[in-house]
Design a protein around this motif. Structure first.
Motif, PDB file in Angstrom:
ATOM      1  N   LEU A  64       0.847  -1.189   0.000  1.00 21.82           N
ATOM      2  CA  LEU A  64       0.000   0.000   0.000  1.00 21.82           C
ATOM      3  C   LEU A  64       0.885   1.242   0.000  1.00 21.82           C
ATOM      4  O   LEU A  64       1.919   1.269   0.674  1.00 21.82           O
ATOM      5  CB  LEU A  64      -0.897   0.032   1.241  1.00 21.82           C
ATOM      6  CG  LEU A  64      -1.960  -1.042   1.319  1.00 21.82           C
ATOM      7  CD1 LEU A  64      -2.655  -0.993   2.668  1.00 21.82           C
ATOM      8  CD2 LEU A  64      -2.979  -0.881   0.196  1.00 21.82           C
ATOM      9  N   PRO A  65       0.485   2.286  -0.728  1.00 22.23           N
ATOM     10  CA  PRO A  65       1.281   3.513  -0.702  1.00 22.23           C
ATOM     11  C   PRO A  65       1.180   4.169   0.672  1.00 22.23           C
ATOM     12  O   PRO A  65       0.101   4.240   1.265  1.00 22.23           O
ATOM     13  CB  PRO A  65       0.642   4.380  -1.789  1.00 22.23           C
ATOM     14  CG  PRO A  65      -0.703   3.816  -2.033  1.00 22.23           C
ATOM     15  CD  PRO A  65      -0.668   2.391  -1.622  1.00 22.23           C
ATOM     16  N   MET A  66       2.319   4.621   1.178  1.00 23.79           N
ATOM     17  CA  MET A  66       2.322   5.298   2.478  1.00 23.79           C
ATOM     18  C   MET A  66       3.532   6.191   2.605  1.00 23.79           C
ATOM     19  O   MET A  66       4.508   6.065   1.860  1.00 23.79           O
ATOM     20  CB  MET A  66       2.266   4.292   3.614  1.00 23.79           C
ATOM     21  CG  MET A  66       3.529   3.481   3.830  1.00 23.79           C
ATOM     22  SD  MET A  66       3.401   2.418   5.281  1.00 23.79           S
ATOM     23  CE  MET A  66       2.978   0.889   4.475  1.00 23.79           C
ATOM     24  N   LEU A  67       3.444   7.073   3.577  1.00 32.65           N
ATOM     25  CA  LEU A  67       4.554   7.935   3.969  1.00 32.65           C
ATOM     26  C   LEU A  67       4.731   7.770   5.474  1.00 32.65           C
ATOM     27  O   LEU A  67       3.755   7.624   6.207  1.00 32.65           O
ATOM     28  CB  LEU A  67       4.260   9.399   3.618  1.00 32.65           C
ATOM     29  CG  LEU A  67       4.274   9.697   2.124  1.00 32.65           C
ATOM     30  CD1 LEU A  67       3.494  10.961   1.807  1.00 32.65           C
ATOM     31  CD2 LEU A  67       5.708   9.816   1.623  1.00 32.65           C
ATOM     32  N   ALA A  68       5.972   7.774   5.918  1.00 30.88           N
ATOM     33  CA  ALA A  68       6.276   7.581   7.333  1.00 30.88           C
ATOM     34  C   ALA A  68       6.957   8.818   7.885  1.00 30.88           C
ATOM     35  O   ALA A  68       7.752   9.467   7.197  1.00 30.88           O
ATOM     36  CB  ALA A  68       7.178   6.370   7.514  1.00 30.88           C
ATOM     37  N   ILE A  69       6.654   9.126   9.132  1.00 27.44           N
ATOM     38  CA  ILE A  69       7.289  10.238   9.845  1.00 27.44           C
ATOM     39  C   ILE A  69       7.949   9.655  11.091  1.00 27.44           C
ATOM     40  O   ILE A  69       7.339   8.860  11.800  1.00 27.44           O
ATOM     41  CB  ILE A  69       6.256  11.291  10.285  1.00 27.44           C
ATOM     42  CG1 ILE A  69       5.497  11.853   9.096  1.00 27.44           C
ATOM     43  CG2 ILE A  69       6.939  12.411  11.090  1.00 27.44           C
ATOM     44  CD1 ILE A  69       4.305  12.728   9.481  1.00 27.44           C
ATOM     45  N   ARG A  70       9.193  10.067  11.329  1.00 26.07           N
ATOM     46  CA  ARG A  70       9.888   9.673  12.556  1.00 26.07           C
ATOM     47  C   ARG A  70      10.937  10.716  12.875  1.00 26.07           C
ATOM     48  O   ARG A  70      11.276  11.553  12.034  1.00 26.07           O
ATOM     49  CB  ARG A  70      10.522   8.294  12.421  1.00 26.07           C
ATOM     50  CG  ARG A  70      11.621   8.221  11.390  1.00 26.07           C
ATOM     51  CD  ARG A  70      12.374   6.903  11.444  1.00 26.07           C
ATOM     52  NE  ARG A  70      13.344   6.779  10.398  1.00 26.07           N
ATOM     53  CZ  ARG A  70      14.533   7.372  10.358  1.00 26.07           C
ATOM     54  NH1 ARG A  70      14.903   8.192  11.333  1.00 26.07           N
ATOM     55  NH2 ARG A  70      15.364   7.178   9.365  1.00 26.07           N
ATOM     56  N   ALA A  71      11.438  10.677  14.094  1.00 28.70           N
ATOM     57  CA  ALA A  71      12.499  11.600  14.485  1.00 28.70           C
ATOM     58  C   ALA A  71      13.798  11.213  13.790  1.00 28.70           C
ATOM     59  O   ALA A  71      14.068  10.026  13.552  1.00 28.70           O
ATOM     60  CB  ALA A  71      12.682  11.566  16.000  1.00 28.70           C
ATOM     61  N   MET A  72      14.593  12.210  13.479  1.00 27.16           N
ATOM     62  CA  MET A  72      15.911  11.977  12.906  1.00 27.16           C
ATOM     63  C   MET A  72      16.801  11.322  13.963  1.00 27.16           C
ATOM     64  O   MET A  72      16.702  11.640  15.149  1.00 27.16           O
ATOM     65  CB  MET A  72      16.523  13.313  12.468  1.00 27.16           C
ATOM     66  CG  MET A  72      17.802  13.194  11.680  1.00 27.16           C
ATOM     67  SD  MET A  72      18.596  14.815  11.393  1.00 27.16           S
ATOM     68  CE  MET A  72      17.294  15.760  10.648  1.00 27.16           C
ATOM     69  N   VAL A  73      17.645  10.394  13.527  1.00 22.78           N
ATOM     70  CA  VAL A  73      18.593   9.721  14.420  1.00 22.78           C
ATOM     71  C   VAL A  73      20.000   9.854  13.828  1.00 22.78           C
ATOM     72  O   VAL A  73      20.153  10.131  12.634  1.00 22.78           O
ATOM     73  CB  VAL A  73      18.225   8.230  14.625  1.00 22.78           C
ATOM     74  CG1 VAL A  73      16.871   8.094  15.332  1.00 22.78           C
ATOM     75  CG2 VAL A  73      18.206   7.473  13.308  1.00 22.78           C
ATOM     76  N   PRO A  74      21.043   9.678  14.642  1.00 23.19           N
ATOM     77  CA  PRO A  74      22.413   9.855  14.133  1.00 23.19           C
ATOM     78  C   PRO A  74      22.738   9.013  12.896  1.00 23.19           C
ATOM     79  O   PRO A  74      23.493   9.454  12.032  1.00 23.19           O
ATOM     80  CB  PRO A  74      23.291   9.454  15.326  1.00 23.19           C
ATOM     81  CG  PRO A  74      22.448   9.765  16.513  1.00 23.19           C
ATOM     82  CD  PRO A  74      21.039   9.436  16.092  1.00 23.19           C
ATOM     83  N   SER A  75      22.145   7.857  12.774  1.00 25.38           N
ATOM     84  CA  SER A  75      22.452   7.001  11.628  1.00 25.38           C
ATOM     85  C   SER A  75      21.780   7.458  10.328  1.00 25.38           C
ATOM     86  O   SER A  75      21.949   6.828   9.287  1.00 25.38           O
ATOM     87  CB  SER A  75      22.075   5.549  11.939  1.00 25.38           C
ATOM     88  OG  SER A  75      20.694   5.453  12.237  1.00 25.38           O
ATOM     89  N   ASP A  76      21.054   8.560  10.347  1.00 22.36           N
ATOM     90  CA  ASP A  76      20.417   9.099   9.134  1.00 22.36           C
ATOM     91  C   ASP A  76      21.368   9.895   8.248  1.00 22.36           C
ATOM     92  O   ASP A  76      21.011  10.255   7.131  1.00 22.36           O
ATOM     93  CB  ASP A  76      19.229  10.004   9.504  1.00 22.36           C
ATOM     94  CG  ASP A  76      18.008   9.213   9.916  1.00 22.36           C
ATOM     95  OD1 ASP A  76      17.815   8.101   9.393  1.00 22.36           O
ATOM     96  OD2 ASP A  76      17.249   9.721  10.762  1.00 22.36           O
ATOM     97  N   LEU A  77      22.568  10.155   8.716  1.00 20.59           N
ATOM     98  CA  LEU A  77      23.494  10.991   7.949  1.00 20.59           C
ATOM     99  C   LEU A  77      23.645  10.559   6.485  1.00 20.59           C
ATOM    100  O   LEU A  77      23.611  11.409   5.590  1.00 20.59           O
ATOM    101  CB  LEU A  77      24.857  11.067   8.640  1.00 20.59           C
ATOM    102  CG  LEU A  77      25.898  11.939   7.956  1.00 20.59           C
ATOM    103  CD1 LEU A  77      25.393  13.376   7.781  1.00 20.59           C
ATOM    104  CD2 LEU A  77      27.198  11.922   8.728  1.00 20.59           C
ATOM    105  N   PRO A  78      23.783   9.266   6.166  1.00 21.96           N
ATOM    106  CA  PRO A  78      23.938   8.900   4.746  1.00 21.96           C
ATOM    107  C   PRO A  78      22.760   9.329   3.861  1.00 21.96           C
ATOM    108  O   PRO A  78      22.920   9.530   2.666  1.00 21.96           O
ATOM    109  CB  PRO A  78      24.041   7.371   4.785  1.00 21.96           C
ATOM    110  CG  PRO A  78      24.544   7.069   6.150  1.00 21.96           C
ATOM    111  CD  PRO A  78      23.932   8.110   7.043  1.00 21.96           C
ATOM    112  N   PHE A  79      21.589   9.503   4.449  1.00 19.48           N
ATOM    113  CA  PHE A  79      20.403   9.899   3.681  1.00 19.48           C
ATOM    114  C   PHE A  79      20.284  11.416   3.551  1.00 19.48           C
ATOM    115  O   PHE A  79      19.396  11.910   2.868  1.00 19.48           O
ATOM    116  CB  PHE A  79      19.141   9.332   4.338  1.00 19.48           C
ATOM    117  CG  PHE A  79      19.224   7.855   4.550  1.00 19.48           C
ATOM    118  CD1 PHE A  79      19.172   6.979   3.482  1.00 19.48           C
ATOM    119  CD2 PHE A  79      19.408   7.340   5.826  1.00 19.48           C
ATOM    120  CE1 PHE A  79      19.279   5.609   3.675  1.00 19.48           C
ATOM    121  CE2 PHE A  79      19.513   5.977   6.033  1.00 19.48           C
ATOM    122  CZ  PHE A  79      19.454   5.118   4.945  1.00 19.48           C
TER     123      PHE A  79
END
Length: 123
Positions: free
Chosen positions: A88-103
């Motif tokens: 199903l199409p969806m979008l997710a929201i979450r808090a940024m975490v230190p491991s998000d740097l590559p994105f």
């Protein structure tokens, strides 16, 4: 639902998510769009994510896109792995975490938001 409607809805969900309090880092909000149809559902979901990403990142949040089509990006450690598939199409929201740097690395604004949140200089 159209692009403007989805973007407005995701902004409203973002505001709601931000009011969850200090432990929002332990939560994620998945917004499912079961009633959007057509030949370009994937493009619509991807477009909303792309257009809102900077806005969310500036606030210390991440927004992720999920749909049944081929993900635009391969897995971080395995190019053959496509991690963002969903029936199903969806979008997710979450808090940024230190491991998000590559994105976030490909955008100076995103890197600045990361540094503001974590105090680390991206390499």
């Amino acid at each position: 639902m159209d692009l403007a409607g989805m973007m407005g809805g995701m902004r409203a969900y973002r505001r709601w998510f931000e009011h969850l309090g200090p432990d929002m880092g332990q939560r994620a909000l998945m917004v499912i769009f079961p009633d959007i149809h057509g030949h370009d559902v994937h493009g619509l979901v991807d477009s909303v994510q792309r257009r809102l990403k900077s806005e969310f990142v500036d606030r210390g949040l991440m927004i992720g896109e999920f749909h049944s089509g081929p993900p635009a990006a391969p897995g971080l450690h395995n190019a053959d792995f496509r991690p963002l598939r969903s029936p199903l199409p969806m979008l997710a929201i979450r808090a940024m975490v230190p491991s998000d740097l590559p994105f976030l690395r490909g955008d100076t604004r995103h890197c600045a938001a990361y540094r503001a949140r974590f105090g680390k200089e991206p390499r």
